[in-house]
Design an enzyme around this catalytic site. Structure first.
Site, PDB file in Angstrom:
ATOM      1  N   ASP A 132       0.849  -1.202   0.000  1.00  0.00           N
ATOM      2  CA  ASP A 132       0.000   0.000   0.000  1.00  0.00           C
ATOM      3  C   ASP A 132       0.880   1.247   0.000  1.00  0.00           C
ATOM      4  OD1 ASP A 132      -2.312  -1.518   0.199  1.00  0.00           O
ATOM      5  OD2 ASP A 132      -2.608  -1.154   2.335  1.00  0.00           O
ATOM      6  N   ARG A 182      -1.233  -0.654  -8.558  1.00  0.00           N
ATOM      7  CA  ARG A 182      -2.625  -0.334  -8.196  1.00  0.00           C
ATOM      8  C   ARG A 182      -2.741   1.189  -8.259  1.00  0.00           C
ATOM      9  NH1 ARG A 182      -3.725  -1.003  -2.206  1.00  0.00           N
ATOM     10  NH2 ARG A 182      -4.202  -3.182  -2.595  1.00  0.00           N
TER      11      ARG A 182
HETATM   12  C1  LIG Z   1      -8.678  -1.311  -3.258  1.00  0.00           C
HETATM   13  C2  LIG Z   1      -8.257   0.034  -2.791  1.00  0.00           C
HETATM   14  C3  LIG Z   1      -7.000   0.188  -2.259  1.00  0.00           C
HETATM   15  C4  LIG Z   1      -6.568   1.448  -1.830  1.00  0.00           C
HETATM   16  N1  LIG Z   1      -5.273   1.613  -1.407  1.00  0.00           N
HETATM   17  C5  LIG Z   1      -4.829   2.837  -1.108  1.00  0.00           C
HETATM   18  C6  LIG Z   1      -3.465   3.085  -0.781  1.00  0.00           C
HETATM   19  O1  LIG Z   1      -2.624   2.172  -0.777  1.00  0.00           O
HETATM   20  N2  LIG Z   1      -3.097   4.344  -0.479  1.00  0.00           N
HETATM   21  C7  LIG Z   1      -3.982   5.393  -0.489  1.00  0.00           C
HETATM   22  O2  LIG Z   1      -3.585   6.537  -0.237  1.00  0.00           O
HETATM   23  N3  LIG Z   1      -5.283   5.184  -0.771  1.00  0.00           N
HETATM   24  C8  LIG Z   1      -5.720   3.949  -1.075  1.00  0.00           C
HETATM   25  N4  LIG Z   1      -7.040   3.772  -1.403  1.00  0.00           N
HETATM   26  C9  LIG Z   1      -8.030   4.841  -1.133  1.00  0.00           C
HETATM   27  C10 LIG Z   1      -8.134   5.787  -2.306  1.00  0.00           C
HETATM   28  O3  LIG Z   1      -6.952   6.533  -2.428  1.00  0.00           O
HETATM   29  C11 LIG Z   1      -9.312   6.764  -2.114  1.00  0.00           C
HETATM   30  O4  LIG Z   1      -9.139   7.503  -0.964  1.00  0.00           O
HETATM   31  C12 LIG Z   1     -10.671   6.082  -2.062  1.00  0.00           C
HETATM   32  O5  LIG Z   1     -10.714   4.970  -2.905  1.00  0.00           O
HETATM   33  C13 LIG Z   1     -11.777   7.049  -2.510  1.00  0.00           C
HETATM   34  O6  LIG Z   1     -11.550   7.448  -3.821  1.00  0.00           O
HETATM   35  P1  LIG Z   1     -12.480   7.048  -5.075  1.00  0.00           P
HETATM   36  O7  LIG Z   1     -11.571   6.677  -6.195  1.00  0.00           O
HETATM   37  O8  LIG Z   1     -13.435   6.008  -4.682  1.00  0.00           O
HETATM   38  O9  LIG Z   1     -13.159   8.389  -5.532  1.00  0.00           O
HETATM   39  P2  LIG Z   1     -14.006   9.492  -4.745  1.00  0.00           P
HETATM   40  O10 LIG Z   1     -14.126  10.609  -5.715  1.00  0.00           O
HETATM   41  O11 LIG Z   1     -13.421   9.765  -3.405  1.00  0.00           O
HETATM   42  O12 LIG Z   1     -15.397   8.793  -4.543  1.00  0.00           O
HETATM   43  C14 LIG Z   1     -16.236   8.442  -5.624  1.00  0.00           C
HETATM   44  C15 LIG Z   1     -17.508   7.851  -5.084  1.00  0.00           C
HETATM   45  O13 LIG Z   1     -17.218   6.617  -4.431  1.00  0.00           O
HETATM   46  C16 LIG Z   1     -17.968   6.477  -3.246  1.00  0.00           C
HETATM   47  N5  LIG Z   1     -17.043   6.463  -2.092  1.00  0.00           N
HETATM   48  C17 LIG Z   1     -15.730   6.733  -2.081  1.00  0.00           C
HETATM   49  N6  LIG Z   1     -15.198   6.552  -0.851  1.00  0.00           N
HETATM   50  C18 LIG Z   1     -16.236   6.195  -0.062  1.00  0.00           C
HETATM   51  C19 LIG Z   1     -16.348   5.865   1.314  1.00  0.00           C
HETATM   52  N7  LIG Z   1     -15.301   5.884   2.137  1.00  0.00           N
HETATM   53  N8  LIG Z   1     -17.560   5.538   1.795  1.00  0.00           N
HETATM   54  C20 LIG Z   1     -18.649   5.489   0.996  1.00  0.00           C
HETATM   55  N9  LIG Z   1     -18.596   5.787  -0.322  1.00  0.00           N
HETATM   56  C21 LIG Z   1     -17.419   6.134  -0.847  1.00  0.00           C
HETATM   57  C22 LIG Z   1     -18.909   7.640  -3.196  1.00  0.00           C
HETATM   58  O14 LIG Z   1     -20.086   7.252  -3.854  1.00  0.00           O
HETATM   59  C23 LIG Z   1     -18.173   8.697  -3.990  1.00  0.00           C
HETATM   60  O15 LIG Z   1     -19.016   9.655  -4.548  1.00  0.00           O
HETATM   61  C24 LIG Z   1      -7.466   2.538  -1.881  1.00  0.00           C
HETATM   62  C25 LIG Z   1      -8.715   2.381  -2.436  1.00  0.00           C
HETATM   63  C26 LIG Z   1      -9.126   1.161  -2.903  1.00  0.00           C
HETATM   64  C27 LIG Z   1     -10.461   1.041  -3.553  1.00  0.00           C
END
Ligand SMILES: Cc1cc2nc3c(=O)[nH]c(=O)nc-3n(C[C@H](O)[C@H](O)[C@H](O)COP(=O)(O)OP(=O)(O)OC[C@H]3O[C@@H](n4cnc5c(N)ncnc54)[C@H](O)[C@@H]3O)c2cc1C
Length: 305
Positions: A132, A182
């Site tokens: 991560d 990723r």
């Molecule tokens: C498999 C995976 C691994 C990850 N690993 C890392 C990592 O190693 N380092 C790191 O910094 N980040 C990591 N992240 C987190 C990532 O960086 C984002 O903070 C998170 O995924 C929200 O971004 P989004 O792309 O979903 O878009 P956003 O624009 O934040 O969200 C889009 C839509 O998704 C939904 N959504 C998003 N988050 C949430 C939530 N918490 N609860 C409910 N609905 C939500 C909502 O409907 C929102 O409108 C990871 C995410 C995933 C999916």
């Protein structure tokens, strides 16, 4: 909204608040929305449900910024046990972990030794270890460490955050080593010196980086719940004639299960990030910070309890 996100991310580092949240019965129950449980058995059960629904899994035993080598070794041993258990249970799952949980704050060399032993265990099972990405103070060390470990055992991959300015260059660097990536947007509190402050710029960079990764010939993970990012990825794959088996979508446990199911129905590979363990507080706070509606859900449930 930006202010609220900032406050929640600041609180995620506050030990007093952490103790209060962790010991409170109501907040512990609420953490189950995003965390599979406190034990490996609970995480295995959640993973089995994901597999039964046609989804792959990556298991993460929550924890970060350990203070002693013994704690880092303990985390390494836990992860070795997770690889063994995945194999015993014949789960379609691999492992994700954080370098600060494996002692990165203590010594890079020490941490690298632990990661190498995990990568070797992954290789023994033909599995995979995803490192991560944490806050930007760790980015350089993380990218370099992944490249070095990968040179010895290729079954290890990196995470790149679209909100960082440096990510385009990191992606080209990692691709030159054949590294699987990723792609996510990024979950930490970062300054405008290192990260795009505006969501529209983060999203624009995400699409640009996805378009670099997808046709690169390596198997990458597009980690997002954003329907727009997902649609762009599907469009890019169709344009470039990239098979649905040549990449995967990744999503977090408990987030947008509707989209998770739809993608599986449409024949895409979907991997769910299943976190578990007692150290769930910072992870939980980052999930609250991502979406203000999560906070009102939290407050409503707290008042009702
Ligand atoms: C498999 C995976 C691994 C990850 N690993 C890392 C990592 O190693 N380092 C790191 O910094 N980040 C990591 N992240 C987190 C990532 O960086 C984002 O903070 C998170 O995924 C929200 O971004 P989004 O792309 O979903 O878009 P956003 O624009 O934040 O969200 C889009 C839509 O998704 C939904 N959504 C998003 N988050 C949430 C939530 N918490 N609860 C409910 N609905 C939500 C909502 O409907 C929102 O409108 C990871 C995410 C995933 C999916």
């Amino acid at each position: 909204m930006v202010m609220l996100r900032s406050i929640l991310l600041k609180l995620s580092e506050n030990k007093g608040f952490a103790n209060w949240v962790i010991t409170n019965g109501t907040t512990r129950r609420m953490s189950h929305r995003f965390v599979a449980g406190e034990t490996l058995d609970e995480a295995i059960q959640a993973s089995r449900q994901c597999n039964d629904a046609g989804m792959l899994v990556t298991l993460d035993c929550l924890g970060e910024n350990v203070a002693t080598p013994a704690d880092a070794q303990k985390a390494r041993d836990t992860y070795l046990g997770i690889f063994d258990r995945i194999a015993q249970e014949k789960l379609k799952a691999n492992v994700s972990c954080k370098l600060t949980q494996l002692g990165l704050d203590l010594s890079v060399e020490f941490c690298e030794g632990l990661v190498l032993s995990l990568a070797e265990r992954a290789a023994a099972y033909e599995s995979f270890l995803r490192i991560d990405m944490e806050s930007s103070i760790y980015t350089q060390r993380t990218v370099e460490l992944v490249k070095r470990v990968r040179a010895q055992t290729p079954c290890v991959g990196a995470v790149i955050q679209a909100y960082l300015y440096r990510s385009e260059s990191d992606i080209h660097d990692l691709l030159s080593y054949g590294c699987r990536v990723r792609l996510c947007k990024g979950a930490y509190q970062e300054s405008a010196e290192v990260a795009f402050p505006r969501k529209s710029d983060v999203d624009g960079n995400y699409v640009k980086l996805m378009r670099t990764l997808l046709p690169s010939g390596f198997y990458h993970a597009i980690a997002t719940h954003d329907p727009h990012m997902i649609a762009e990825t599907i469009r890019c794959a169709a344009e470039k004639k990239i098979s649905k088996d040549d990449f995967e979508f990744q999503m977090l446990y408990g987030v947008r299960t509707d989209i998770q199911r739809q993608l599986v129905c449409d024949g895409y590979r979907v991997r769910i990030y299943v976190p578990f363990g007692q150290e769930w507080f910072p992870y939980f706070m980052r999930r609250l910070a991502e979406r203000p509606a999560n906070l009102s859900f939290f407050v409503r449930n707290f008042i009702r309890s």
